[in-house]
Design a protein around this motif. Sequence first.
Motif, PDB file in Angstrom:
ATOM      1  N   TYR A 150       5.314  49.355  57.093  1.00 45.28           N
ATOM      2  CA  TYR A 150       4.118  48.577  57.442  1.00 45.28           C
ATOM      3  C   TYR A 150       3.767  48.902  58.880  1.00 45.28           C
ATOM      4  O   TYR A 150       4.610  48.793  59.769  1.00 45.28           O
ATOM      5  CB  TYR A 150       4.394  47.080  57.276  1.00 45.28           C
ATOM      6  N   LYS A 151       2.543  49.354  59.090  1.00 46.54           N
ATOM      7  CA  LYS A 151       2.106  49.819  60.415  1.00 46.54           C
ATOM      8  C   LYS A 151       3.044  50.905  60.945  1.00 46.54           C
ATOM      9  O   LYS A 151       3.271  51.021  62.149  1.00 46.54           O
ATOM     10  CB  LYS A 151       2.016  48.657  61.398  1.00 46.54           C
ATOM     11  N   GLY A 152       3.589  51.677  60.030  1.00 41.91           N
ATOM     12  CA  GLY A 152       4.467  52.776  60.400  1.00 41.91           C
ATOM     13  C   GLY A 152       5.902  52.376  60.670  1.00 41.91           C
ATOM     14  O   GLY A 152       6.751  53.245  60.911  1.00 41.91           O
ATOM     15  N   ASP A 153       6.214  51.074  60.624  1.00 44.42           N
ATOM     16  CA  ASP A 153       7.563  50.590  60.895  1.00 44.42           C
ATOM     17  C   ASP A 153       8.274  50.200  59.592  1.00 44.42           C
ATOM     18  O   ASP A 153       7.627  49.812  58.612  1.00 44.42           O
ATOM     19  CB  ASP A 153       7.522  49.361  61.813  1.00 44.42           C
ATOM     20  N   ILE A 154       9.595  50.279  59.605  1.00 44.82           N
ATOM     21  CA  ILE A 154      10.391  49.853  58.456  1.00 44.82           C
ATOM     22  C   ILE A 154      10.476  48.333  58.456  1.00 44.82           C
ATOM     23  O   ILE A 154      10.915  47.723  59.432  1.00 44.82           O
ATOM     24  CB  ILE A 154      11.802  50.462  58.513  1.00 44.82           C
ATOM     25  N   VAL A 155      10.033  47.683  57.352  1.00 40.11           N
ATOM     26  CA  VAL A 155      10.080  46.229  57.256  1.00 40.11           C
ATOM     27  C   VAL A 155      11.012  45.748  56.143  1.00 40.11           C
ATOM     28  O   VAL A 155      11.302  44.558  56.043  1.00 40.11           O
ATOM     29  CB  VAL A 155       8.671  45.624  57.050  1.00 40.11           C
ATOM     30  N   GLY A 156      11.478  46.656  55.299  1.00 43.23           N
ATOM     31  CA  GLY A 156      12.366  46.255  54.216  1.00 43.23           C
ATOM     32  C   GLY A 156      12.839  47.432  53.402  1.00 43.23           C
ATOM     33  O   GLY A 156      12.446  48.583  53.655  1.00 43.23           O
ATOM     34  N   PHE A 157      13.682  47.122  52.409  1.00 42.87           N
ATOM     35  CA  PHE A 157      14.272  48.159  51.563  1.00 42.87           C
ATOM     36  C   PHE A 157      14.171  47.752  50.098  1.00 42.87           C
ATOM     37  O   PHE A 157      14.203  46.574  49.747  1.00 42.87           O
ATOM     38  CB  PHE A 157      15.740  48.372  51.936  1.00 42.87           C
ATOM     39  N   THR A 158      14.059  48.740  49.238  1.00 41.72           N
ATOM     40  CA  THR A 158      14.043  48.509  47.802  1.00 41.72           C
ATOM     41  C   THR A 158      14.818  49.638  47.126  1.00 41.72           C
ATOM     42  O   THR A 158      15.391  50.506  47.792  1.00 41.72           O
ATOM     43  CB  THR A 158      12.595  48.404  47.273  1.00 41.72           C
ATOM     44  N   ILE A 159      14.862  49.619  45.795  1.00 39.36           N
ATOM     45  CA  ILE A 159      15.503  50.684  45.024  1.00 39.36           C
ATOM     46  C   ILE A 159      14.420  51.489  44.333  1.00 39.36           C
ATOM     47  O   ILE A 159      13.453  50.924  43.812  1.00 39.36           O
ATOM     48  CB  ILE A 159      16.465  50.107  43.969  1.00 39.36           C
ATOM     49  N   GLY A 160      14.563  52.798  44.335  1.00 43.63           N
ATOM     50  CA  GLY A 160      13.623  53.658  43.631  1.00 43.63           C
ATOM     51  C   GLY A 160      14.329  54.590  42.668  1.00 43.63           C
ATOM     52  O   GLY A 160      15.469  54.997  42.900  1.00 43.63           O
ATOM     53  N   ASN A 161      13.650  54.895  41.568  1.00 46.19           N
ATOM     54  CA  ASN A 161      14.124  55.907  40.619  1.00 46.19           C
ATOM     55  C   ASN A 161      13.099  57.032  40.621  1.00 46.19           C
ATOM     56  O   ASN A 161      11.988  56.879  40.116  1.00 46.19           O
ATOM     57  CB  ASN A 161      14.279  55.312  39.218  1.00 46.19           C
ATOM     58  N   SER A 187      10.009  54.345  39.413  1.00 46.80           N
ATOM     59  CA  SER A 187      10.159  52.896  39.288  1.00 46.80           C
ATOM     60  C   SER A 187      10.687  52.338  40.601  1.00 46.80           C
ATOM     61  O   SER A 187      11.420  53.014  41.334  1.00 46.80           O
ATOM     62  CB  SER A 187      11.089  52.517  38.132  1.00 46.80           C
ATOM     63  N   LEU A 188      10.289  51.096  40.894  1.00 48.55           N
ATOM     64  CA  LEU A 188      10.712  50.397  42.111  1.00 48.55           C
ATOM     65  C   LEU A 188      11.156  48.986  41.750  1.00 48.55           C
ATOM     66  O   LEU A 188      10.602  48.350  40.859  1.00 48.55           O
ATOM     67  CB  LEU A 188       9.564  50.316  43.122  1.00 48.55           C
ATOM     68  N   GLY A 189      12.135  48.465  42.469  1.00 46.47           N
ATOM     69  CA  GLY A 189      12.568  47.090  42.243  1.00 46.47           C
ATOM     70  C   GLY A 189      14.047  46.925  42.611  1.00 46.47           C
ATOM     71  O   GLY A 189      14.673  47.841  43.126  1.00 46.47           O
ATOM     72  N   PRO A 190      14.639  45.778  42.321  1.00 48.37           N
ATOM     73  CA  PRO A 190      13.987  44.601  41.747  1.00 48.37           C
ATOM     74  C   PRO A 190      13.297  43.732  42.783  1.00 48.37           C
ATOM     75  O   PRO A 190      12.568  42.813  42.445  1.00 48.37           O
ATOM     76  CB  PRO A 190      15.169  43.853  41.134  1.00 48.37           C
ATOM     77  N   CYS A 191      13.542  44.040  44.072  1.00 47.38           N
ATOM     78  CA  CYS A 191      13.036  43.196  45.153  1.00 47.38           C
ATOM     79  C   CYS A 191      12.799  44.058  46.381  1.00 47.38           C
ATOM     80  O   CYS A 191      13.083  45.259  46.388  1.00 47.38           O
ATOM     81  CB  CYS A 191      14.041  42.090  45.480  1.00 47.38           C
ATOM     82  N   VAL A 192      12.267  43.433  47.424  1.00 45.06           N
ATOM     83  CA  VAL A 192      12.286  44.007  48.768  1.00 45.06           C
ATOM     84  C   VAL A 192      13.285  43.194  49.573  1.00 45.06           C
ATOM     85  O   VAL A 192      13.147  41.970  49.701  1.00 45.06           O
ATOM     86  CB  VAL A 192      10.900  43.966  49.436  1.00 45.06           C
ATOM     87  N   ALA A 193      14.313  43.836  50.079  1.00 44.33           N
ATOM     88  CA  ALA A 193      15.318  43.176  50.905  1.00 44.33           C
ATOM     89  C   ALA A 193      14.929  43.328  52.366  1.00 44.33           C
ATOM     90  O   ALA A 193      14.552  44.419  52.807  1.00 44.33           O
ATOM     91  CB  ALA A 193      16.694  43.776  50.655  1.00 44.33           C
ATOM     92  N   SER A 194      15.004  42.234  53.095  1.00 47.04           N
ATOM     93  CA  SER A 194      14.593  42.253  54.503  1.00 47.04           C
ATOM     94  C   SER A 194      15.601  43.014  55.361  1.00 47.04           C
ATOM     95  O   SER A 194      16.722  43.316  54.931  1.00 47.04           O
ATOM     96  CB  SER A 194      14.452  40.821  55.024  1.00 47.04           C
ATOM     97  N   LEU A 195      15.206  43.275  56.595  1.00 43.90           N
ATOM     98  CA  LEU A 195      16.108  43.969  57.523  1.00 43.90           C
ATOM     99  C   LEU A 195      17.329  43.111  57.835  1.00 43.90           C
ATOM    100  O   LEU A 195      18.406  43.645  58.138  1.00 43.90           O
ATOM    101  CB  LEU A 195      15.370  44.312  58.812  1.00 43.90           C
TER     102      LEU A 195
END
Length: 287
Positions: A150-161, A187-195
């Motif tokens: 977001y705005k070029g910065d890392i704001v969270g993490f997820t899982i991708g296939n 595919s993406l999920g199951p959530c976005v985990a915060s920093l």
Amino acid sequence: MRYYSVTRGGERRLVASNGDTASDLSSAPGGPDSIADLLTSGDDEELDLDALARPFIDDAATVSVATDDLTTPVSPPEVWAAGVTYEISEEARQEESDKPDVYIDVYDSERPEIFFKSTPSRTVGPGEAVGIRGDSTWDTPEPELGIVLYKGDIVGFTIGNDMSSRSIEGANPLYLPQAKVYDRCCSLGPCVASLNEVEDPHGLEMTMQIHRDGEVVYDGTTNTDQMVRSCEELASYLVRHNVVPDLTVLLTGTALVPEGDFTLQPGDVVEIDIEDIGTLRNPVTRV
């Protein structure tokens, strides 16, 4: 916290979970319905998801998170991916390719491989089917840690296939877009985990299982500490001279590659688990 996008009564809602309690942020007065809404709910300079969520927690309804309710946790305008960031991925690319030196060079070079992976219409969420191409004979999933920007910065993490056709890419590296970008290719999920939830993205255990006819036909484990590049480095190359839309997701490469000529089949189920984030599960279909 972990942020889930769920659908209830035909409406999309944002649920935040601290592991003990799940709060429907959308139920609070003025509450956000999505990660995008949450990021624009406070000060323009505040990019901490947990800090932005706290004002809504007290007035939010407590709910349970059902797997069947989950949708793509974030709606990325673009999904990009990095390649050859683990030694095993370099070896796998050499195995499939008639031009293996290309992959040796990028593994050792200063500039990483970054390629366009998916669009919103080609990206699916938890429980939705991922695709294997009808014109491909060798197909594998690629479990990857995903970075949310977001705005070029890392704001969270997820899982991708990162679904891939190894037969098409192996025939010629210039076929990479066809091997990587097609219907239901990601595919993406199951959530976005915060920093705050993911204290160290470079020390997460990652596992993948592939289920077929009630049996586990692949079971692998690795750790993101095997990445030869950091998340920050990969993100910096993606945004270098390149304005990416907010909530773009960057997949960081894979270290779990089924051995030999193993190929996915319709009806298989791919299950990816990353420590501190959760489990992403998708059936497989032919497209």
